[in-house]
Design an enzyme around this catalytic site. Structure first.
Site, short mmCIF file in Angstrom:
data_model
loop_
_atom_site.label_atom_id
_atom_site.label_comp_id
_atom_site.label_asym_id
_atom_site.label_seq_id
_atom_site.Cartn_x
_atom_site.Cartn_y
_atom_site.Cartn_z
NE ARG A 113 44.56 -51.51 -81.83
CZ ARG A 113 44.78 -50.99 -83.05
NH1 ARG A 113 45.17 -49.75 -83.15
NH2 ARG A 113 44.58 -51.70 -84.14
NE ARG A 115 44.86 -58.05 -81.53
CZ ARG A 115 44.76 -58.39 -82.79
NH1 ARG A 115 43.58 -58.64 -83.31
NH2 ARG A 115 45.83 -58.50 -83.55
CD GLN A 125 42.12 -40.97 -68.08
OE1 GLN A 125 41.20 -40.91 -68.90
NE2 GLN A 125 43.29 -40.42 -68.29
NE ARG A 204 53.69 -51.69 -80.30
CZ ARG A 204 52.74 -51.00 -80.90
NH1 ARG A 204 53.04 -49.89 -81.57
NH2 ARG A 204 51.48 -51.41 -80.88
C1 LIG Z 1 54.93 -48.91 -86.23
C2 LIG Z 1 53.47 -49.19 -85.95
C3 LIG Z 1 52.50 -48.37 -86.48
C4 LIG Z 1 51.15 -48.63 -86.24
N1 LIG Z 1 50.20 -47.80 -86.77
C5 LIG Z 1 48.90 -48.03 -86.54
C6 LIG Z 1 47.89 -47.18 -87.08
O1 LIG Z 1 48.19 -46.20 -87.75
N2 LIG Z 1 46.59 -47.45 -86.80
C7 LIG Z 1 46.22 -48.54 -86.06
O2 LIG Z 1 45.04 -48.76 -85.85
N3 LIG Z 1 47.15 -49.36 -85.53
C8 LIG Z 1 48.47 -49.15 -85.75
N4 LIG Z 1 49.40 -49.98 -85.21
C9 LIG Z 1 48.95 -51.10 -84.38
C10 LIG Z 1 48.96 -52.44 -85.14
O3 LIG Z 1 48.12 -52.41 -86.24
C11 LIG Z 1 48.55 -53.60 -84.22
O4 LIG Z 1 47.21 -53.43 -83.83
C12 LIG Z 1 49.38 -53.68 -82.99
O5 LIG Z 1 50.75 -53.55 -83.29
C13 LIG Z 1 49.13 -55.02 -82.29
O6 LIG Z 1 49.90 -56.02 -82.92
P1 LIG Z 1 49.31 -57.40 -83.41
O7 LIG Z 1 48.19 -57.21 -84.36
O8 LIG Z 1 50.47 -58.18 -83.90
O9 LIG Z 1 48.62 -57.98 -82.11
P2 LIG Z 1 49.03 -58.99 -80.98
O10 LIG Z 1 47.94 -59.09 -80.04
O11 LIG Z 1 50.36 -58.60 -80.42
O12 LIG Z 1 49.07 -60.35 -81.74
C14 LIG Z 1 50.20 -61.18 -81.91
C15 LIG Z 1 49.98 -62.01 -83.12
O13 LIG Z 1 48.94 -62.96 -82.85
C16 LIG Z 1 48.15 -63.14 -84.02
N5 LIG Z 1 46.78 -62.70 -83.73
C17 LIG Z 1 46.38 -61.94 -82.68
N6 LIG Z 1 45.05 -61.78 -82.72
C18 LIG Z 1 44.61 -62.42 -83.82
C19 LIG Z 1 43.34 -62.58 -84.42
N7 LIG Z 1 42.24 -62.05 -83.89
N8 LIG Z 1 43.26 -63.31 -85.55
C20 LIG Z 1 44.36 -63.86 -86.10
N9 LIG Z 1 45.60 -63.73 -85.60
C21 LIG Z 1 45.72 -63.03 -84.47
C22 LIG Z 1 48.78 -62.31 -85.12
O14 LIG Z 1 49.72 -63.10 -85.81
C23 LIG Z 1 49.50 -61.24 -84.35
O15 LIG Z 1 50.58 -60.65 -85.06
C24 LIG Z 1 50.75 -49.74 -85.44
C25 LIG Z 1 51.74 -50.57 -84.91
C26 LIG Z 1 53.09 -50.31 -85.15
C27 LIG Z 1 54.13 -51.23 -84.55
#
Ligand SMILES: Cc1cc2nc3c(=O)[nH]c(=O)nc-3n(C[C@H](O)[C@H](O)[C@H](O)COP(=O)(O)OP(=O)(O)OC[C@H]3O[C@@H](n4cnc5c(N)ncnc54)[C@H](O)[C@@H]3O)c2cc1C
Length: 287
Positions: A113, A115, A125, A204
């Site tokens: 997730r 990105r 798979q 994480r």
């Molecule tokens: C404890 C926990 C529980 C979770 N529970 C769920 C759940 O129940 N259901 C679910 O679907 N997901 C869940 N997630 C996943 C979460 O919603 C994120 O999708 C995931 O952690 C990826 O993190 P990120 O969005 O920071 O993405 P990353 O790709 O790591 O992005 C890093 C940062 O870059 C910026 N960024 C990245 N892409 C964009 C964009 N397109 N536009 C603007 N800014 C951007 C943001 O600031 C982002 O924080 C959970 C995550 C955690 C840690």
């Protein structure tokens, strides 16, 4: 009429440290090694930071850093200050490649997730014939009522047995895999820049993260520490850098690493009210 007292909710518990269990997964840093980190990575990030504040060309800054003309402690100080100020592009210039093996599909689904600043390649798979597919057994199920554990194992073994029968009957792997449970293990290669790695680790390594992915990031942090305790020190639950916890589900502060932001704001509001009552300006934070 006075409101009825709200019964105190029992505090939720921090999930037990997943590090105590041997989960059969591995995280190995394939690149870089310690020598590359010391010779190039720290000088590279230093050059990116220093270029912003120097008349010197980056070529000359890098030469000085690489040739030992800048004290390592001085490079580290500048890098720490810049990172703490949130100037994250400076640490996008260095990347780390990990081999991740034996993690469950439950974990990999969460991992991919992410990105920004990260690349994945994962065992297919469709193309791999899983002759002896391995699975992950969660600790809670391993320690559960033996009858329940047996039912879990029968279910998982049954799914894998059906997969094998389907493949033997000529069903393509890409269709037979529909019966795989989330427990099925998988392998990935992940390359990430340092900024993304810090961000992912912040989420994480948090005690709110699911135990298996939390364990994976503990293993990855250990690998980074092996090549650079300095860079490894940036990998921590997000509350460490923030100074407070922003997790909604930790409003009861069952995780004690940092106070919840509601507590911090309540203390601020109280100090503000006290200052106002005393006819003073807002409290000034001490340096
Ligand atoms: C404890 C926990 C529980 C979770 N529970 C769920 C759940 O129940 N259901 C679910 O679907 N997901 C869940 N997630 C996943 C979460 O919603 C994120 O999708 C995931 O952690 C990826 O993190 P990120 O969005 O920071 O993405 P990353 O790709 O790591 O992005 C890093 C940062 O870059 C910026 N960024 C990245 N892409 C964009 C964009 N397109 N536009 C603007 N800014 C951007 C943001 O600031 C982002 O924080 C959970 C995550 C955690 C840690």
């Amino acid at each position: 009429m006075a409101d009825a007292p709200v019964p105190a909710r029992p505090k939720t518990a921090i999930p037990r440290n997943p590090g105590r269990h041997e989960l059969g997964m591995k995280a190995t840093l394939l690149f870089p090694d310690r020598e590359i980190v010391e010779r190039f990575y720290v000088p590279l990030v230093y050059t990116a930071c220093r270029t912003c504040y120097s008349e010197l060309e980056p070529q000359e800054i890098f030469r000085r850093a690489r040739d030992g003309e800048i004290a390592p402690a001085s490079m580290q100080r500048l890098i720490s200050n810049v990172v703490e100020s949130g100037h994250g592009s400076t640490i996008e210039h260095i990347v780390f490649t990990f081999a991740l093996s034996g993690v469950s599909r439950t974990l990999s689904h969460q991992l991919v997730r992410h990105r920004a600043g990260v690349a994945f390649d994962q065992q297919s798979q469709r193309y791999v014939k899983y002759k002896g597919a391995a699975t992950m057994l969660p600790g809670t199920i391993a320690e559960a009522d033996p009858a329940l554990r047996s039912r879990y194992e029968e279910q998982v073994d049954g799914a894998l047995g059906l997969y094998a029968d389907l493949v033997d009957a000529g069903i393509p792997g890409e269709d037979a895999r529909f019966v795989f449970p989330n427990a099925t293990r998988t392998n990935l290669v992940m390359t990430t820049n340092l900024r993304a790695l810090i961000h992912m680790s912040g989420l994480r390594l948090c005690t709110m993260a699911q135990w298996e992915i939390r364990r994976l990031f503990q293993l990855m942090r250990h690998e980074i520490f092996e090549v650079s305790p300095f860079l490894g020190s940036f990998l921590a639950p997000k509350c460490v850098a923030l100074g407070y916890c922003d997790e909604f589900n930790n409003r009861d502060e069952h995780c004690p690493i940092r106070p919840h932001k509601d507590t911090v704001l309540a203390v601020w509001a109280q100090k503000k009210a006290e200052a106002k009552a005393a006819g003073r300006d807002l409290p000034v934070s001490q340096p």
